[in-house]
Write an enzyme that holds these catalytic residues in place. Structure first.
Site, short mmCIF file in Angstrom:
data_model
loop_
_atom_site.label_atom_id
_atom_site.label_comp_id
_atom_site.label_asym_id
_atom_site.label_seq_id
_atom_site.Cartn_x
_atom_site.Cartn_y
_atom_site.Cartn_z
N LYS A 96 72.59 20.00 12.94
CA LYS A 96 73.20 19.56 14.19
C LYS A 96 74.07 20.68 14.71
O LYS A 96 75.03 21.10 14.06
CB LYS A 96 74.04 18.30 13.95
N LYS A 123 68.95 18.63 15.96
CA LYS A 123 69.63 18.16 17.16
C LYS A 123 70.46 19.28 17.78
O LYS A 123 71.19 19.93 17.04
CB LYS A 123 70.54 17.00 16.75
#
Ligand code: PBG
Ligand code: ZN
Length: 324
Positions: free
Chosen positions: A193, A246
């Protein structure tokens, strides 16, 4: 040497074109994010994300049945609590917004429930962990994550999705789940992320922007790709069942790298900023929304993702039903 090769032969006929297509999107690949706000009675559209709402707990039933009618099989829950404090106490309250939502949805439907596990929506300072002297503490944060995980499990969640990017979070959550008889409850880890500008519409939606500083000491530096493989590798060792990259669009190279290096299912999060950009450009008439969304979703599959978390899911399912 290549006497008769003409790649255009297979592009001539639309049925044939479809037949030789290498990637496609199924509604079953989608996870649809839902925001549930403990402070409201009536649903409220999020300014920066046209078509996406905060729902009250009472309005969940309608929304879930709409999703089921469209064939959407899974949701990812985010909560906006009434009470925030330094230690995110409301995040592991048995009667917290997510815990109540999980029980309600489970009661009323068969939809698969993923729940985001983090502290930023529940802390007064907006950080994803315990703050002390301006630093985000790692290991004392893990203890809170364990409490949240257990409360989600007890409420009947189907998959836990830790998004805080603390070191060792998957191990800590796996341990507490196993110790309490939830050894079959899967973890979808937000593994790679990145600290991204593309989350700002989400932070409006979830009221989770940090009140000071930024998230660069825990989320990844977007200059790095090898480091993403280290993050994923650790999550795999710690017991993740699904790994996630992400955001998605600026990180298709990372999705591909993950696909080539790991055997686990990969989820890609097509985040709020990616959604808002498409909405804004199509509203201005610069691009055609339907074709742009289809192209984007296919690009995420082509890069190697199995699962797509996307705010476009509902509209895409509707278009598909209409036979786009
Ligand atoms: C919470 C969290 C964020 C997103 C998902 N979980 C925001 C953040 O890290 O600030 C972003 C999702 C999106 O932008 O759609 N840690
Ligand atoms: Zn967070």
């Amino acid at each position: 040497m290549f006497p008769n090769t003409r790649l255009r032969r297979l592009r001539e006929n639309s049925i044939l074109r479809r037949m030789v297509e290498e990637n496609s999107i199924e509604i079953e690949d989608f996870i649809y994010p839902i925001f549930i706000d403990e402070n409201i009675k009536n649903k409220k559209e999020i300014n920066s994300m046209p078509g996406i709402y905060r729902f009250s707990i009472d309005e969940l039933s309608n929304e879930i049945s709409e999703l089921e009618e469209l064939g959407i099989k899974a949701v990812l829950l985010f909560g906006i609590p009434t009470c925030k404090d330094e230690r995110a106490s409301s995040a592991h309250d048995k009667n917290g917004i997510i815990q109540r939502s999980i029980r309600k949805i489970k009661d009323e439907s068969d939809i698969l429930i993923f729940a985001d596990l983090c502290m930023c929506e529940y802390t007064s300072h907006g950080h994803c962990g315990i703050v002390s002297d301006g630093r985000i503490l790692n290991d004392s944060t893990l203890e809170i994550y364990q409490k949240i995980a257990l409360s989600y499990a007890e409420s009947g969640v189907d998959v836990i999705a830790p998004s805080g990017m603390m070191d060792g979070q998957v191990k800590a959550i796996r341990e507490i789940l196993d110790k309490n008889g939830y050894e079959y409850l899967p973890i979808m880890a937000y593994s790679a992320k990145y600290s991204s500008s593309l989350y700002s519409p989400f932070r409006d939606a979830a009221d989770s922007a940090p009140k000071f500083g930024d998230r660069k000491t825990y989320q990844m530096n977007y200059s790095n790709s090898r480091e993403a493989m280290r993050e994923i590798e650790l999550d795999v060792i710690e017991g993740a069942d699904i790994i996630m990259v992400k955001p998605a669009l600026f990180y298709l190279d990372i999705i591909r790298m993950a696909r080539d290096n790991f055997k686990l299912p990969i989820a890609a999060y097509n985040v709020s900023g990616e959604y808002s950009m498409i909405k804004a450009a199509s509203k201005a008439g610069y691009i055609d929304e339907r074709s742009a969304v289809e192209e984007i979703l296919i690009s995420i599959k082509r890069a190697g993702a199995d699962i797509i978390i996307t705010y476009h899911a509902k509209e895409f399912a509707r278009w598909k039903m209409e036979g786009y």
